[in-house]
Enzyme design. Structure first.
Site, PDB file in Angstrom:
ATOM      1  N   TYR A 138      -4.401   9.577 -17.206  1.00 34.86           N
ATOM      2  CA  TYR A 138      -3.901   8.362 -18.013  1.00 34.86           C
ATOM      3  C   TYR A 138      -4.573   8.075 -19.220  1.00 34.86           C
ATOM      4  CZ  TYR A 138      -1.872   3.762 -18.630  1.00 34.86           C
ATOM      5  OH  TYR A 138      -1.307   2.584 -19.158  1.00 34.86           O
ATOM      6  N   SER A 146      -1.816   2.042 -24.825  1.00 35.52           N
ATOM      7  CA  SER A 146      -2.841   0.890 -23.857  1.00 35.52           C
ATOM      8  C   SER A 146      -4.000   0.816 -24.600  1.00 35.52           C
ATOM      9  CB  SER A 146      -2.840   1.822 -22.743  1.00 35.52           C
ATOM     10  OG  SER A 146      -3.812   0.982 -21.819  1.00 35.52           O
TER      11      SER A 146
HETATM   12  P1  NAD Z   1       6.226  -0.431 -14.765  1.00 41.00           P
HETATM   13  O1  NAD Z   1       5.974   0.715 -13.649  1.00 41.00           O
HETATM   14  O2  NAD Z   1       6.664  -1.708 -14.312  1.00 41.00           O
HETATM   15  O3  NAD Z   1       7.222   0.161 -15.657  1.00 41.00           O
HETATM   16  C1  NAD Z   1       7.536   1.479 -15.980  1.00 41.00           C
HETATM   17  C2  NAD Z   1       8.950   2.037 -16.002  1.00 41.00           C
HETATM   18  O4  NAD Z   1       8.978   3.387 -16.440  1.00 41.00           O
HETATM   19  C3  NAD Z   1       9.598   2.010 -14.291  1.00 41.00           C
HETATM   20  O5  NAD Z   1      10.621   1.368 -14.403  1.00 41.00           O
HETATM   21  C4  NAD Z   1       9.854   3.782 -14.297  1.00 41.00           C
HETATM   22  O6  NAD Z   1      10.965   3.750 -13.394  1.00 41.00           O
HETATM   23  C5  NAD Z   1       9.855   3.969 -15.744  1.00 41.00           C
HETATM   24  N1  NAD Z   1       9.806   5.369 -15.669  1.00 41.00           N
HETATM   25  C6  NAD Z   1       8.635   6.192 -15.078  1.00 41.00           C
HETATM   26  N2  NAD Z   1       8.840   7.639 -15.418  1.00 41.00           N
HETATM   27  C7  NAD Z   1       9.965   7.798 -16.114  1.00 41.00           C
HETATM   28  C8  NAD Z   1      10.599   8.776 -16.715  1.00 41.00           C
HETATM   29  N3  NAD Z   1      10.115  10.112 -16.431  1.00 41.00           N
HETATM   30  N4  NAD Z   1      11.849   8.579 -17.373  1.00 41.00           N
HETATM   31  C9  NAD Z   1      12.107   7.269 -17.448  1.00 41.00           C
HETATM   32  N5  NAD Z   1      11.704   6.232 -17.218  1.00 41.00           N
HETATM   33  C10 NAD Z   1      10.581   6.383 -16.137  1.00 41.00           C
HETATM   34  O7  NAD Z   1       5.052  -0.547 -15.326  1.00 41.00           O
HETATM   35  P2  NAD Z   1       4.817  -1.117 -16.999  1.00 41.00           P
HETATM   36  O8  NAD Z   1       3.323  -1.700 -16.910  1.00 41.00           O
HETATM   37  O9  NAD Z   1       5.819  -2.241 -17.597  1.00 41.00           O
HETATM   38  O10 NAD Z   1       4.619  -0.010 -17.951  1.00 41.00           O
HETATM   39  C11 NAD Z   1       5.121   0.139 -19.060  1.00 41.00           C
HETATM   40  C12 NAD Z   1       4.284   0.817 -20.103  1.00 41.00           C
HETATM   41  O11 NAD Z   1       3.110   0.157 -20.282  1.00 41.00           O
HETATM   42  C13 NAD Z   1       3.672   2.387 -19.553  1.00 41.00           C
HETATM   43  O12 NAD Z   1       3.761   3.225 -20.767  1.00 41.00           O
HETATM   44  C14 NAD Z   1       2.255   1.750 -19.165  1.00 41.00           C
HETATM   45  O13 NAD Z   1       1.372   2.912 -19.178  1.00 41.00           O
HETATM   46  C15 NAD Z   1       1.898   0.805 -20.280  1.00 41.00           C
HETATM   47  N6  NAD Z   1       0.965  -0.204 -19.984  1.00 41.00           N
HETATM   48  C16 NAD Z   1       0.757  -0.849 -18.679  1.00 41.00           C
HETATM   49  C17 NAD Z   1      -0.202  -1.664 -18.575  1.00 41.00           C
HETATM   50  C18 NAD Z   1      -0.353  -2.383 -17.243  1.00 41.00           C
HETATM   51  O14 NAD Z   1      -1.510  -3.240 -17.018  1.00 41.00           O
HETATM   52  N7  NAD Z   1       0.789  -2.632 -16.536  1.00 41.00           N
HETATM   53  C19 NAD Z   1      -1.228  -1.725 -19.547  1.00 41.00           C
HETATM   54  C20 NAD Z   1      -1.278  -1.038 -20.740  1.00 41.00           C
HETATM   55  C21 NAD Z   1      -0.106  -0.053 -20.932  1.00 41.00           C
END
Ligand code: NAD
Length: 246
Positions: A150, A137
């Site tokens: 985080y 991120s």
């Molecule tokens: P999201 O919540 O839509 O998706 C995350 C997915 O991970 C969910 O489907 C959840 O069920 C799954 N998950 C959580 N814990 C788990 C586990 N123990 N085992 C298997 N699956 C698990 O969120 P997103 O935004 O798509 O996040 C994806 C990645 O992107 C994450 O690592 C997040 O930190 C990163 N990210 C997100 C953003 C943002 O603004 N949305 C920004 C930077 C980084």
């Protein structure tokens, strides 16, 4: 049109960036094991022959070992892994931050990525090379008040990525960290920005482009890293943030 038949594991595949990446990879012809804590939904019918939903908790090393074995059993090989599953944890200052939540964030976001690489690297070596993308991120690049677990977890993902890239550089395996800025996914609901108006207002305030990334545009960068990027792109944070950190 199919451009690639590589076999790829994607974690966090039921939602957001992971779900969009599964679809982008499959549309490009790759075969994908779509992994999440809850079983990801069935793919659209035209992709059904290329996407296999699979349930696993990435914070459980045995489950991750089973996940990699399932991909190899299903596809006969492994060419790449997208270690993307992640959680936000609490929004709280350090004195108030619950210890159990801190532990959980590190277990999912850091140990999950470590296990994914630990069990995938031997298979990628057997395949003669491949690609690993770990979701960090822009929180890997600077601090963030009230998000200590985080931010620490994402700094750790970048450190793990760089170390792994050095370990496997001579094996033809590229290892990179994806660094999205604010992206419009379910995770934003965990921050508490719920209504479309509140989301638009927050995006206007926090982004030079006045909007957040769509999961689909992050997915296009990820698919490029997994399928197409030059081998010399390794050990690096790939930022996709609309200029936020510029
Ligand atoms: P999201 O919540 O839509 O998706 C995350 C997915 O991970 C969910 O489907 C959840 O069920 C799954 N998950 C959580 N814990 C788990 C586990 N123990 N085992 C298997 N699956 C698990 O969120 P997103 O935004 O798509 O996040 C994806 C990645 O992107 C994450 O690592 C997040 O930190 C990163 N990210 C997100 C953003 C943002 O603004 N949305 C920004 C930077 C980084």
């Amino acid at each position: 049109m199919a451009t690639d038949t590589k076999a790829i594991v994607v974690t966090g595949a039921a939602s957001g960036i992971g779900a969009a990446t599964v679809e982008e990879l499959a549309r490009k012809g790759a075969r994908v094991l779509a992994v999440d804590l809850r079983l990801p939904p069935d793919p659209p019918p035209e992709l059904a022959d290329r996407v296999v939903p699979y349930q696993a908790d990435v914070s459980d090393p045995q489950a991750v070992e089973g996940m990699v074995a399932a991909a190899v059993e299903q596809f006969g090989t492994l060419d790449g892994i997208f270690n993307n599953a992640g959680i936000l944890g609490a929004i709280a200052a350090i004195p108030e931050y619950p210890e159990a939540v801190f532990d959980e964030v590190l277990r999912v976001n850091v140990c999950g990525v470590f296990y994914g690489m630990k069990f995938a690297i031997p298979e990628l070596r057997r395949a003669g090379g491949g690609a690993i993308v770990n979701t960090a991120s822009i929180a890997a690049l600077g601090g963030g008040a009230e998000a200590s677990a985080y931010v620490a977890s994402k700094h750790a993902v970048l450190g793990l990525t760089r170390s792994a890239a050095l370990e496997v550089a001579k094996d033809g395996i590229a290892v990179n960290a994806l660094c999205p800025g604010e992206t419009d996914t379910r995770m934003q609901e965990d921050v508490g920005v719920l209504t479309p108006e509140a989301r638009a207002e927050a995006a206007e305030r926090s982004s030079p482009m006045g909007r957040w990334a769509e999961a689909e545009e992050v997915a296009r960068l990820t698919a490029w890293l997994l399928l197409e990027a030059p081998a010399f792109v390794t050990g690096t944070p790939l930022i996709i943030d609309g200029g936020t950190t510029a």
